[in-house]
Design an enzyme around this catalytic site. Structure first.
Site, mmCIF file in Angstrom:
data_model
loop_
_atom_site.group_PDB
_atom_site.id
_atom_site.type_symbol
_atom_site.label_atom_id
_atom_site.label_comp_id
_atom_site.label_asym_id
_atom_site.label_seq_id
_atom_site.Cartn_x
_atom_site.Cartn_y
_atom_site.Cartn_z
ATOM 1 N N SER A 64 0.793 -1.235 0.000
ATOM 2 C CA SER A 64 0.000 0.000 0.000
ATOM 3 C C SER A 64 0.823 1.282 0.000
ATOM 4 C CB SER A 64 -0.932 0.033 1.213
ATOM 5 O OG SER A 64 -2.121 -0.623 0.899
ATOM 6 N N LYS A 67 0.456 3.465 -2.914
ATOM 7 C CA LYS A 67 -0.725 4.333 -3.095
ATOM 8 C C LYS A 67 -0.341 5.811 -3.064
ATOM 9 C CE LYS A 67 -3.768 0.730 -1.296
ATOM 10 N NZ LYS A 67 -4.482 0.173 -0.134
ATOM 11 N N TYR A 191 -3.836 -2.324 -10.058
ATOM 12 C CA TYR A 191 -3.749 -2.263 -8.591
ATOM 13 C C TYR A 191 -2.875 -3.402 -8.033
ATOM 14 C CZ TYR A 191 -5.052 -2.440 -3.715
ATOM 15 O OH TYR A 191 -4.990 -2.489 -2.357
ATOM 16 N N TYR A 243 -4.335 3.399 7.725
ATOM 17 C CA TYR A 243 -5.651 2.765 7.857
ATOM 18 C C TYR A 243 -6.378 3.350 9.075
ATOM 19 C CZ TYR A 243 -2.530 -0.510 5.421
ATOM 20 O OH TYR A 243 -1.583 -1.066 4.622
ATOM 21 N N VAL A 261 0.952 -3.620 3.992
ATOM 22 C CA VAL A 261 0.857 -4.898 4.704
ATOM 23 C C VAL A 261 2.103 -5.771 4.558
ATOM 24 C CG1 VAL A 261 -1.668 -5.063 4.767
ATOM 25 C CG2 VAL A 261 -0.416 -6.048 2.855
HETATM 26 N N1 GLU Z 1 -2.456 -5.465 -2.021
HETATM 27 C C1 GLU Z 1 -2.949 -5.337 -0.689
HETATM 28 C C2 GLU Z 1 -4.435 -5.533 -0.674
HETATM 29 O O1 GLU Z 1 -5.098 -4.977 -1.474
HETATM 30 C C3 GLU Z 1 -2.557 -4.005 -0.162
HETATM 31 C C4 GLU Z 1 -2.965 -3.830 1.229
HETATM 32 C C5 GLU Z 1 -2.088 -2.906 2.026
HETATM 33 O O2 GLU Z 1 -0.864 -2.891 1.940
HETATM 34 O O3 GLU Z 1 -2.728 -2.202 2.789
HETATM 35 O O4 GLU Z 1 -4.985 -6.226 0.089
#
Ligand code: GLU
Length: 315
Positions: A64, A67, A191, A243, A261
């Site tokens: 993530s 992002k 993604y 988050y 994650v």
């Molecule tokens: N590719 C992971 C998912 O979509 C990213 C999640 C993350 O790092 O928060 O579940």
């Protein structure tokens, strides 16, 4: 050795000895097998000096954290029109939650939860093929980091493609609201591949330098985004980058940061340093347990915080 080398070395030694390391994410097949023993830290200062310790040169799945960079690309492509399709508020829900989308008509709360990042990927897809967008993203990351060896781990991407049912649900749900414009397999293809980018702490801290430096890549001297946009991206990192643990991270660390994650965190001390940490074990909110602790200790020992008094505000 300068003082900062001593500090990062001490922190790495403390993290190596830590008993409570969190739990490695196991819902993405290739991440489940990563050892929770890893810890790395890289600090790049505004003058370009780099201070590293532990596994700072070992590549991991930055997930993530990408992002931040796809948001930067999407803002470059469509500017503030992006905000018609994505909000700028903390979600207070898990990163992959679907609940708010129903009452909020398919508009994700922010670009850093999965739903928001999927919309950002969809924005990047306009007038392009998925392969072109992925190639452009990889080029962007290599340029920012000044490192052509950075690659996408296709096995991680394929693992997510096989098992990412929640992300598929999010994309399809938003398509029903008209907020995903392309076939969901194309949008999700971007993604999943962006999330599978593999970088070391050193490379990640290098890629974050433009955010420490008022939007300008210090290596090329080129402006990546305006100074105002850099500030705004940092504001989103501070409010939404962890988050539903974003408030706790701001409280403990006091710097804009984005976690993934895979156990990485990119944190920015504006004007001072770009910092990347990695330790795969996650806390209950899905953020790196030791990565957060290491950053907390770093700011305690250096005094870096966006909440320090502004001594030179230029007025
Ligand atoms: N590719 C992971 C998912 O979509 C990213 C999640 C993350 O790092 O928060 O579940």
């Amino acid at each position: 050795m300068d003082g900062l080398d001593v500090i990062v070395g001490e922190i790495a030694a403390e993290m190596a000895a830590a008993a409570e390391r969190g739990k490695v994410a196991d819902y993405i097949p290739d991440l489940a097998s990563v050892s929770p023993r890893h810890f790395g830290i890289a600090v790049i200062m505004a003058d370009g000096t780099c201070h590293v310790a532990g596994d700072a040169d070992l590549a991991f799945s930055i997930q993530s954290i990408t992002k931040v960079f796809t948001l930067t690309m999407a803002l470059g492509a469509v500017g503030d029109a992006l905000w018609k399709r994505v909000g700028r508020e903390p979600s207070g829900s898990a990163f992959n939650s679907i609940v708010q989308l129903e009452t909020e008509h398919g508009i994700p709360r922010n670009p850093f939860i999965n739903a928001g990042a999927i919309v950002v990927a969809d924005v990047l897809l306009a007038r392009h093929q998925p392969g072109e967008v992925i190639a452009e993203f990889l080029r962007f990351m290599r340029t920012l980091a000044g490192d052509e060896s950075i690659v996408i781990d296709h096995e991680v991407a394929q693992g997510e493609q096989r098992t990412g049912f929640r992300n598929m649900a999010l994309a399809n749900y938003m398509r029903a609201f008209g907020n995903v414009h392309h076939p969901t397999e194309n949008t999700l293809g971007i993604y999943f591949h962006q999330c599978a980018l593999a970088m070391s702490c050193r490379q990640l801290a290098q890629a974050g330098r433009f955010l420490m430096n008022g939007g300008r890549n210090p290596e090329t001297g080129r402006s990546v985004v305006s100074a105002q946009r850099a500030r705004r991206i940092l504001a989103l990192m501070l409010s939404c980058g962890h988050y539903d643990g974003s408030g706790e991270f701001a409280y403990r660390v006091g710097l804009p940061g984005k976690s993934g994650v895979g156990g990485g965190i990119l944190a920015i001390a504006p004007g001072v340093a770009s910092i990347a940490v990695w330790s795969p074990g996650l806390n209950e909110r899905g953020n790196s347990q030791l990565g957060t602790l290491a950053l907390e200790r770093l700011v305690q020992r250096t005094g870096w915080s966006v909440f320090e008094p502004v001594v030179q505000c230029g007025v």
